[in-house]
Design an enzyme around this catalytic site. Sequence first.
Site, PDB file in Angstrom:
ATOM      1  N   ASP A 227       1.138  -1.217  -0.226  1.00 45.24           N
ATOM      2  CA  ASP A 227       0.037  -0.273  -0.346  1.00 45.24           C
ATOM      3  C   ASP A 227       0.572   1.609   0.322  1.00 45.24           C
ATOM      4  OD1 ASP A 227       0.983  -0.943   2.475  1.00 45.24           O
ATOM      5  OD2 ASP A 227      -1.070  -0.162   3.524  1.00 45.24           O
ATOM      6  N   ASP A 251       0.435  -7.264 -10.504  1.00 42.40           N
ATOM      7  CA  ASP A 251      -0.638  -6.964 -11.618  1.00 42.40           C
ATOM      8  C   ASP A 251      -0.725  -5.490 -11.239  1.00 42.40           C
ATOM      9  OD1 ASP A 251      -2.265  -7.575 -13.537  1.00 42.40           O
ATOM     10  OD2 ASP A 251      -3.783  -7.598 -12.422  1.00 42.40           O
ATOM     11  N   ASP A 255      -0.001  -1.850 -13.821  1.00 44.43           N
ATOM     12  CA  ASP A 255      -1.090  -0.948 -14.293  1.00 44.43           C
ATOM     13  C   ASP A 255      -0.409   0.748 -13.529  1.00 44.43           C
ATOM     14  OD1 ASP A 255      -2.382  -2.952 -15.248  1.00 44.43           O
ATOM     15  OD2 ASP A 255      -3.820  -2.037 -15.191  1.00 44.43           O
TER      16      ASP A 255
END
Length: 372
Positions: A227, A251, A255
């Site tokens: 995080d 993943d 992005d």
Amino acid sequence: MSQEFRILVLPGDGIGPEVMEQAVRVLKRVEAMAGVDFRLEYALAGGCSIDAYGTPLLDRTLERARGSHAVLFGSVGGPKWEGLGFDLRPEIAILRLRKELNLFANLRPARLFDPLIDASTLKPEVIGGFDLMIVRECVGGLYFGEPRGIEQLSDGGRRGFNTETYSTGEIERVGRVAFQLARSRRNEVCSVEKANVTESGLVWREVMTALHQREFSHVTLRHMYADNCAMQLVRAPKQFDVIVTGNMFGDILSDLASMLTGSLGMLPSATIGATNGDRFNPAVYEPIHGSAPDIAGKGIANPMGQILSVAMMLRLSLGLPQQAAEVESACIQALGEGARTPDLGGSFSTVQVGDAVLEQMGRLRTSSVSVA
Ligand code: IPM
Ligand code: MG
């Protein structure tokens, strides 16, 4: 006799075939310029394979991938196949390729090309010079952990469950890839997990620490919770050199990182495992974006991620680093001259971007010939 390479081309669904067409044009140009022989074989994968054969990836196609030097993959999926059961989804095509070929390390370079500084959502002073390599573990973690499934509950509801697991060997092999890559970059690795909440994250951290002490103490290693990493990537992205992380966090963070470079459409990737001397064979090369059904068929998809994946393939699987560098410079030059699809704020079509890259490759060749 010229060198011969077997390349399996899997364009897939949505914008996959559109961007692949441009990447193959570039590949054919490289073939002519380098005097090598690319044996391209085409096959279906994803939704189009479900429509034709009732399965996202034929065993036969998997075997052809195994026997290739490299696989060039487009993208899979779309609304048409959304209702299907899990083993029948188009995404299984890429997941199965990664898993069955044991391609455990997914390299996702996120680099801001100078001409795109205005296309990033971050301020120029925050993002200028951004150059990150994400190493994502690709055959384990939450994507493949067992048990998994959906069960019926007595109250009439359902429960979906997945398992996040990482073992010493799985962490060490991907960790080694990250440390080795860092050596030819800025020599820094940031290992990302949630060791404060998950046991798999804790083991990940301990194994990375031990690997670092044992084999790579000359590389700088730090640890970060996922995080915090997401936050740091938008706050001060240039603090990172190489990030190594598990399948799911990789993943998501890739992005996120892609958008910092101007568009999700820009990022290439290489998924590697087995080596053959200093080359990775077979390996899978694909842009990180998906099939983008909303713009499919409109001819406006950004082909850069796919073309830059060709460059990674030339470098890592085919032993053609000079040609890889030429493709990359041609892309940067083309972007600098305004060859941009709408996702980058431009008005070029997919084909026009392909034209511009080919034109730049021609110029590179003319200038290197005149110097020689
Ligand atoms: C990616 C994609 C895939 C993934 C999907 C298509 C299965 O999002 O390569 O990042 O989640 O790995
Ligand atoms: Mg993804």
